[in-house]
Enzyme design. Sequence first.
Site, PDB file in Angstrom:
ATOM      1  N   ASP A 281      53.873  26.716  65.117  1.00 31.27           N
ATOM      2  CA  ASP A 281      53.135  27.330  66.205  1.00 31.27           C
ATOM      3  C   ASP A 281      51.679  27.255  65.732  1.00 31.27           C
ATOM      4  O   ASP A 281      51.371  27.670  64.601  1.00 31.27           O
ATOM      5  CB  ASP A 281      53.617  28.788  66.344  1.00 31.27           C
TER       6      ASP A 281
ATOM      7  N   CYS B 248      61.369  30.544  70.521  1.00 35.67           N
ATOM      8  CA  CYS B 248      61.190  29.111  70.239  1.00 35.67           C
ATOM      9  C   CYS B 248      62.500  28.400  69.940  1.00 35.67           C
ATOM     10  O   CYS B 248      62.680  27.245  70.328  1.00 35.67           O
ATOM     11  CB  CYS B 248      60.158  28.926  69.147  1.00 35.67           C
TER      12      CYS B 248
ATOM     13  N   ASP C  42      59.105  26.881  63.299  1.00 34.73           N
ATOM     14  CA  ASP C  42      58.101  27.942  63.094  1.00 34.73           C
ATOM     15  C   ASP C  42      58.386  28.892  61.920  1.00 34.73           C
ATOM     16  O   ASP C  42      58.269  30.121  62.076  1.00 34.73           O
ATOM     17  CB  ASP C  42      57.935  28.769  64.384  1.00 34.73           C
TER      18      ASP C  42
ATOM     19  N   LYS D 251      52.619  22.897  68.101  1.00 28.44           N
ATOM     20  CA  LYS D 251      52.745  23.326  69.504  1.00 28.44           C
ATOM     21  C   LYS D 251      51.893  24.556  69.775  1.00 28.44           C
ATOM     22  O   LYS D 251      51.516  25.280  68.848  1.00 28.44           O
ATOM     23  CB  LYS D 251      54.207  23.588  69.840  1.00 28.44           C
TER      24      LYS D 251
HETATM   25  C1  VGL Z   1      57.105  32.400  69.063  1.00 28.74           C
HETATM   26  C2  VGL Z   1      56.306  34.163  70.274  1.00 28.74           C
HETATM   27  C3  VGL Z   1      55.064  33.590  70.339  1.00 28.74           C
HETATM   28  C4  VGL Z   1      58.257  31.761  68.336  1.00 28.74           C
HETATM   29  C5  VGL Z   1      55.865  31.796  69.124  1.00 28.74           C
HETATM   30  O1  VGL Z   1      58.030  30.928  67.434  1.00 28.74           O
HETATM   31  O2  VGL Z   1      59.417  32.104  68.670  1.00 28.74           O
HETATM   32  N1  VGL Z   1      57.320  33.567  69.648  1.00 28.74           N
HETATM   33  N2  VGL Z   1      54.849  32.402  69.762  1.00 28.74           N
HETATM   34 ZN    ZN Z   2      52.865  31.574  69.591  1.00 28.68          ZN
END
Ligand code: VGL
Ligand code: ZN
Length: 206
Positions: A46, A151, A8, A106
Amino acid sequence: MKSLILVDIQNDFLPGGALGVPEGDQIIPVVNQLQRHFDLVVATKDWHPANHGSFASNHTGTKPGEIVDLGGLDQILWQDHCIQNTKGSEFAPALDTQKIDRVFYKGTDYRIDSYSTFFDNAQRKSTGLETYLKGKGVREVYIAGLATDYCVKYSALDAIRLGFDVTVILDACRGVNLKPDDSEKAVEEMKRAGVSIIQSMALLHG
Ligand code: VGL
Ligand code: ZN
């Protein structure tokens, strides 16, 4: 076979982004250096629809940081972030993407969140990453990216359960830290599960 999973590294998770992770941008030069030390580099995004159930904006009378029930699971609510095909969901411009073999998406189902790069939060649906890595003969996975306490942590814990040898490169990760010690706690939890924690130096000058 050793694989690096870049988690991410997207605009919305950089400082100034919708869900900016403090110092999130500082991992990018490290990650760019690391890539050449791996046989295979994959990345995740994400990738939420605008009506995603993790967004406070999709629940009346809530604010980011609050917890709601989402399909039977406790869900922390976030600011809208990483909406599919927006600037915020693109890879950070400074990230070297040339060596990325494949991108896994995801959080695409509005009914459930997905912190792990392998499964949704109910462990029902796979992203395809496990099959992909095992099909390439990968046994060791190294994880870098955002965020340490979400994540990265859930991806590392799933990778252990799936039988990989798992290492998190700590200085190539940063945490959200809703509570100041969330990343430290995440590191302890990962260690207890059998995840090795290293600094990038060990690979770059090892
Ligand atoms: C994430 C919060 C919401 C991450 C993704 O990539 O850690 N954190 N969505
Ligand atoms: Zn997210």
